[in-house]
Write a protein that holds these residues in place. Structure first.
Motif, PDB file in Angstrom:
ATOM      1  N   ASP A  73      -2.025  10.597  -2.048  1.00 45.11           N
ATOM      2  CA  ASP A  73      -2.738   9.306  -2.484  1.00 45.11           C
ATOM      3  C   ASP A  73      -3.284   8.411  -1.332  1.00 45.11           C
ATOM      4  N   LEU A  74      -2.897   8.239  -0.281  1.00 45.90           N
ATOM      5  CA  LEU A  74      -3.302   7.459   0.820  1.00 45.90           C
ATOM      6  C   LEU A  74      -4.441   8.131   1.406  1.00 45.90           C
ATOM      7  N   ARG A  90       8.062   5.188   4.768  1.00 46.02           N
ATOM      8  CA  ARG A  90       7.021   4.466   4.212  1.00 46.02           C
ATOM      9  C   ARG A  90       6.839   3.464   5.321  1.00 46.02           C
ATOM     10  N   ILE A  91       7.516   2.887   5.819  1.00 44.36           N
ATOM     11  CA  ILE A  91       7.404   1.739   6.723  1.00 44.36           C
ATOM     12  C   ILE A  91       6.524   2.469   8.003  1.00 44.36           C
ATOM     13  N   GLY A  92       6.882   3.670   8.382  1.00 41.30           N
ATOM     14  CA  GLY A  92       6.098   4.404   9.444  1.00 41.30           C
ATOM     15  C   GLY A  92       4.639   4.738   9.042  1.00 41.30           C
ATOM     16  N   LEU A 135       0.858  -0.941   0.008  1.00 42.04           N
ATOM     17  CA  LEU A 135      -0.084  -0.034  -0.038  1.00 42.04           C
ATOM     18  C   LEU A 135       0.847   1.405   0.164  1.00 42.04           C
ATOM     19  N   VAL A 136       2.001   1.008   0.722  1.00 43.24           N
ATOM     20  CA  VAL A 136       2.869   2.367   0.722  1.00 43.24           C
ATOM     21  C   VAL A 136       4.110   2.347  -0.003  1.00 43.24           C
ATOM     22  N   GLY A 137       3.854   1.557  -1.333  1.00 43.47           N
ATOM     23  CA  GLY A 137       5.090   1.443  -2.290  1.00 43.47           C
ATOM     24  C   GLY A 137       6.318   0.523  -2.069  1.00 43.47           C
ATOM     25  N   LEU A 138       6.202  -0.522  -0.966  1.00 43.46           N
ATOM     26  CA  LEU A 138       7.350  -1.330  -0.768  1.00 43.46           C
ATOM     27  C   LEU A 138       6.865  -2.780  -1.072  1.00 43.46           C
TER      28      LEU A 138
END
Length: 322
Positions: A192-193, A155-157, A133-136
């Protein structure tokens, strides 16, 4: 129009006791509706991060109300806050310090699921979905934080914050620790989110350009008080308060051909232990009069749903620096 998701009224935070506490936040009020982004902007020491922590009840307020979905949580005991903590999450400024270096990503993101008894039997699958969802890549869940770049760690956060499907995100300077080259990527991801998940956000930043890009409305803070609040367009294009004008003129995007206000902010922000009487901005304001030392200016209607805190009826929009 939807009812506010978050309402803050008269929020006050003093640190310390006795005759001279640190007056970090003084009587701040605002509201955020579902899916809306409100920006808090101001210099260091203006109380932005303190407000973010108060809203999430990471700090106890000295006075004021914090209503989330109609329920006042300002003084709710910790045992009653668990449902709220699922609905409101935080993204921190430092994407490395906020992640436990001894845990793999699957456990960093998954601990929120465990705390709220979510995704039972499909924890690994859900962590993979959140990373994507966050691009990873989902396969990166076995790595440790030090194996990622600053932008990837942020992004992990975000994935950790989104794990419990919150309705409100408090983002405290979420891109200030990132390289300029990746800031835009992080901001685009957050936009986007926000759109995909209908997230409300309290977006905290010292950068008016970033706040203008991200936010529907903006509140300008100075020494723990709201100086001006309104739509992003109103605050950035038609500012009414001298402090807002000065912040805009100091922006790298300021019109190079327009008269500058950058030199109007002489000196440093006063100490919150002994703030100026009357208007707290008067010691740095080029338009201050003797009356400004006597009256704490209330927020006055500036039209279009905005307001500003100044007793003067006429303030030039542009002034040559002295």
């Amino acid at each position: 129009m939807n009812a506010p998701l978050l309402e803050v009224e008269g929020l006050t935070k003093h640190f310390g006791s006795g005759p001279a506490p640190v007056r970090a936040v003084e009587g701040v009020s605002f509201a955020i509706r579902p899916g809306e982004v409100l920006g808090l902007v101001g210099e260091s020491g203006s109380g932005k991060s303190t407000i973010g922590r108060l809203v999430l009840r990471l700090l106890e307020p000295t006075a004021g109300a914090i209503r989330f979905a109609g329920e006042d949580i300002a003084r709710a005991p910790e045992r009653r806050l668990k449902p709220f903590r699922r609905r409101a999450q935080m993204v921190f400024q430092d994407p490395y310090a906020s992640l436990n270096p001894r845990l793999r990503v699957r456990d960093i993101v998954g601990e929120a699921l465990d705390a709220h008894s979510l995704a039972r039997g499909r924890r690994r699958e859900r962590v993979g979905e959140l990373l994507e969802l966050v691009g990873l890549p989902a396969a990166h869940m076995t790595r440790f934080p030090h194996e990622f770049s600053g932008g990837q760690r942020q992004r992990i956060g975000l994935a950790r914050a989104l794990a419990v499907e919150p309705e409100l995100i408090v983002a405290d300077e979420p891109v200030s620790a990132l390289d300029v080259s990746v800031q835009a990527q992080a901001l685009n991801l957050m936009q986007d989110l926000r759109a995909r998940l209908n997230l409300a956000m309290l977006f905290i930043s010292h950068d008016l350009d970033v706040v203008e890009l991200m936010c529907d409305r903006i509140a300008v803070l100075y020494l723990g008080r709201v100086m001006e609040i309104g739509t992003a367009e109103q605050v950035t294009q038609r500012p009414r308060h001298p402090y807002t004008q000065a912040l805009l003129a100091a922006s790298p995007k300021a019109d190079p051909d327009a008269p500058k206000l950058t030199r109007l902010l002489k000196g440093d922000i006063p100490s919150p232990i002994a703030p100026p009487s009357g208007c707290v901005f008067r010691t740095r304001c080029p338009y201050a009069t003797p009356a400004c030392a006597e009256v704490i200016p209330p927020l006055r209607d500036s039209g279009e749903g905005g307001a500003y805190a100044c007793i003067l009826d006429s303030i030039p929009e542009r002034t040559e620096a002295a």
